[in-house]
Design a protein around this motif. Structure first.
Motif, mmCIF file in Angstrom:
data_model
loop_
_atom_site.group_PDB
_atom_site.id
_atom_site.type_symbol
_atom_site.label_atom_id
_atom_site.label_comp_id
_atom_site.label_asym_id
_atom_site.label_seq_id
_atom_site.Cartn_x
_atom_site.Cartn_y
_atom_site.Cartn_z
ATOM 1 N N TYR A 66 -81.650 -11.979 -47.347
ATOM 2 C CA TYR A 66 -81.742 -10.939 -48.381
ATOM 3 C C TYR A 66 -83.027 -11.095 -49.194
ATOM 4 O O TYR A 66 -83.752 -10.118 -49.425
ATOM 5 C CB TYR A 66 -80.513 -10.992 -49.294
ATOM 6 C CG TYR A 66 -80.546 -9.961 -50.390
ATOM 7 C CD1 TYR A 66 -80.335 -8.615 -50.107
ATOM 8 C CD2 TYR A 66 -80.792 -10.328 -51.694
ATOM 9 C CE1 TYR A 66 -80.373 -7.663 -51.110
ATOM 10 C CE2 TYR A 66 -80.834 -9.378 -52.702
ATOM 11 C CZ TYR A 66 -80.621 -8.048 -52.406
ATOM 12 O OH TYR A 66 -80.664 -7.117 -53.406
ATOM 13 N N ARG A 69 -86.112 -9.956 -47.288
ATOM 14 C CA ARG A 69 -86.263 -8.500 -47.242
ATOM 15 C C ARG A 69 -86.708 -7.926 -48.583
ATOM 16 O O ARG A 69 -87.501 -7.002 -48.633
ATOM 17 C CB ARG A 69 -84.967 -7.846 -46.806
ATOM 18 C CG ARG A 69 -84.915 -7.778 -45.319
ATOM 19 C CD ARG A 69 -83.518 -7.860 -44.785
ATOM 20 N NE ARG A 69 -83.543 -8.047 -43.354
ATOM 21 C CZ ARG A 69 -83.768 -9.197 -42.751
ATOM 22 N NH1 ARG A 69 -84.001 -10.272 -43.441
ATOM 23 N NH2 ARG A 69 -83.765 -9.292 -41.440
ATOM 24 N N MET A 70 -86.175 -8.464 -49.660
ATOM 25 C CA MET A 70 -86.548 -7.968 -50.983
ATOM 26 C C MET A 70 -88.038 -8.209 -51.259
ATOM 27 O O MET A 70 -88.679 -7.412 -51.936
ATOM 28 C CB MET A 70 -85.690 -8.605 -52.074
ATOM 29 C CG MET A 70 -84.249 -8.105 -52.094
ATOM 30 S SD MET A 70 -84.081 -6.327 -52.312
ATOM 31 C CE MET A 70 -84.319 -6.191 -54.068
ATOM 32 N N LYS A 71 -88.587 -9.304 -50.735
ATOM 33 C CA LYS A 71 -90.015 -9.573 -50.911
ATOM 34 C C LYS A 71 -90.866 -8.586 -50.116
ATOM 35 O O LYS A 71 -91.952 -8.216 -50.553
ATOM 36 C CB LYS A 71 -90.356 -11.005 -50.464
ATOM 37 C CG LYS A 71 -89.973 -12.063 -51.453
ATOM 38 C CD LYS A 71 -90.395 -13.424 -50.958
ATOM 39 C CE LYS A 71 -89.938 -14.514 -51.895
ATOM 40 N NZ LYS A 71 -90.285 -15.851 -51.389
ATOM 41 N N LEU A 73 -90.027 -5.426 -49.114
ATOM 42 C CA LEU A 73 -89.871 -4.009 -49.432
ATOM 43 C C LEU A 73 -90.454 -3.654 -50.790
ATOM 44 O O LEU A 73 -90.526 -4.474 -51.687
ATOM 45 C CB LEU A 73 -88.386 -3.635 -49.391
ATOM 46 C CG LEU A 73 -87.697 -3.779 -48.036
ATOM 47 C CD1 LEU A 73 -86.215 -3.497 -48.169
ATOM 48 C CD2 LEU A 73 -88.318 -2.869 -46.995
ATOM 49 N N LYS A 74 -90.827 -2.393 -50.894
ATOM 50 C CA LYS A 74 -91.369 -1.860 -52.150
ATOM 51 C C LYS A 74 -90.688 -0.535 -52.476
ATOM 52 O O LYS A 74 -90.164 0.140 -51.606
ATOM 53 C CB LYS A 74 -92.878 -1.597 -52.011
ATOM 54 C CG LYS A 74 -93.717 -2.777 -51.599
ATOM 55 C CD LYS A 74 -93.976 -3.703 -52.753
ATOM 56 C CE LYS A 74 -94.927 -4.810 -52.365
ATOM 57 N NZ LYS A 74 -94.389 -6.105 -52.369
ATOM 58 N N LYS A 77 -87.386 1.917 -50.957
ATOM 59 C CA LYS A 77 -86.721 1.117 -49.923
ATOM 60 C C LYS A 77 -86.077 -0.121 -50.530
ATOM 61 O O LYS A 77 -84.972 -0.501 -50.145
ATOM 62 C CB LYS A 77 -87.705 0.734 -48.817
ATOM 63 C CG LYS A 77 -88.088 1.888 -47.935
ATOM 64 C CD LYS A 77 -88.947 1.441 -46.785
ATOM 65 C CE LYS A 77 -89.282 2.632 -45.904
ATOM 66 N NZ LYS A 77 -90.043 2.234 -44.736
ATOM 67 N N LYS A 78 -86.745 -0.714 -51.484
ATOM 68 C CA LYS A 78 -86.200 -1.885 -52.182
ATOM 69 C C LYS A 78 -84.960 -1.487 -52.980
ATOM 70 O O LYS A 78 -83.951 -2.193 -52.980
ATOM 71 C CB LYS A 78 -87.265 -2.487 -53.088
ATOM 72 C CG LYS A 78 -86.930 -3.841 -53.634
ATOM 73 C CD LYS A 78 -88.130 -4.425 -54.360
ATOM 74 C CE LYS A 78 -87.927 -5.894 -54.624
ATOM 75 N NZ LYS A 78 -89.135 -6.531 -55.126
ATOM 76 N N GLU A 79 -85.024 -0.341 -53.654
ATOM 77 C CA GLU A 79 -83.884 0.159 -54.427
ATOM 78 C C GLU A 79 -82.701 0.467 -53.515
ATOM 79 O O GLU A 79 -81.550 0.183 -53.860
ATOM 80 C CB GLU A 79 -84.281 1.417 -55.203
ATOM 81 C CG GLU A 79 -85.246 1.163 -56.341
ATOM 82 C CD GLU A 79 -85.796 2.453 -56.947
ATOM 83 O OE1 GLU A 79 -85.236 3.537 -56.696
ATOM 84 O OE2 GLU A 79 -86.810 2.357 -57.661
ATOM 85 N N LEU A 82 -81.053 -2.783 -52.490
ATOM 86 C CA LEU A 82 -80.279 -3.305 -53.614
ATOM 87 C C LEU A 82 -78.960 -2.547 -53.759
ATOM 88 O O LEU A 82 -77.897 -3.158 -53.904
ATOM 89 C CB LEU A 82 -81.094 -3.216 -54.907
ATOM 90 C CG LEU A 82 -80.455 -3.780 -56.162
ATOM 91 C CD1 LEU A 82 -80.162 -5.261 -56.010
ATOM 92 C CD2 LEU A 82 -81.372 -3.551 -57.353
#
Length: 164
Positions: A66, A69-71, A73-74, A77-79, A82
């Motif tokens: 997780y 992936r959070m690192k 994405l921007k 897509k990150k939202e 989440l």
């Protein structure tokens, strides 16, 4: 009893169920990763060590995937990730609490709960890896399509334009 009374009782029951929900941490053997799991043993303590170890391992892997992936994405897509993760966490919680409730009162109830969380974590890790493979395949297939199109356009198969 009227409809409002029934709704009040149902709402009260729902609130009380959500106010205290059991979690694997309530039953985990924290040293489970240091103790060898005795697969196939029917002993309660051995089973608890096995499922505790499995849960701790799956939780660690899930957190790594997780965060990775959070690192990467921007923005939206990150939202979306989440939002997806929060929804998945709720679903996992309710699914596993149902399994625990089905065995409530029995010695195996904590085992079912911890094992459910571990299995759901492993499924989520697998989902992330399958999504990665799909995404890479999609990118590669697009790249290959562009290469084929370029080769085809430069080949003698297509007639050359007439220069005037």
């Amino acid at each position: 009893m009227n409809v409002i009374g029934k709704l009040f009782i149902l709402n009260l029951l729902f609130i009380s169920l959500n106010s205290y929900a059991v979690t694997p941490e309530d039953f985990l053997y924290p040293d489970a990763l240091e103790v060898e799991c005795k697969d196939g043993s029917p002993m309660q303590e051995d089973l608890m060590y096995c499922v505790s170890g499995s849960y701790l391992d799956s939780d660690k892997k899930l957190n790594i995937e997780y965060k990775k992936r959070m690192k990467l994405l921007k923005g939206t897509k990150k939202e979306k990730l989440l939002e997806s993760q929060r929804l998945w966490l709720k679903n996992r919680k309710y699914k596993c609490i149902c399994e625990y409730s089905a065995a409530a009162g029995g010695h195996e109830a904590p085992i079912y709960l911890i094992d459910c969380y571990a299995q759901e974590n492993y499924k989520r890790v697998k989902f992330f890896s399958v999504h990665d493979k799909f995404h890479r395949t999609l990118i590669l297939s697009g790249f290959c399509f562009l290469k084929i199109a370029k080769i085809s356009l430069n080949s003698s198969f297509f007639p050359k334009p007439i220069k005037r």
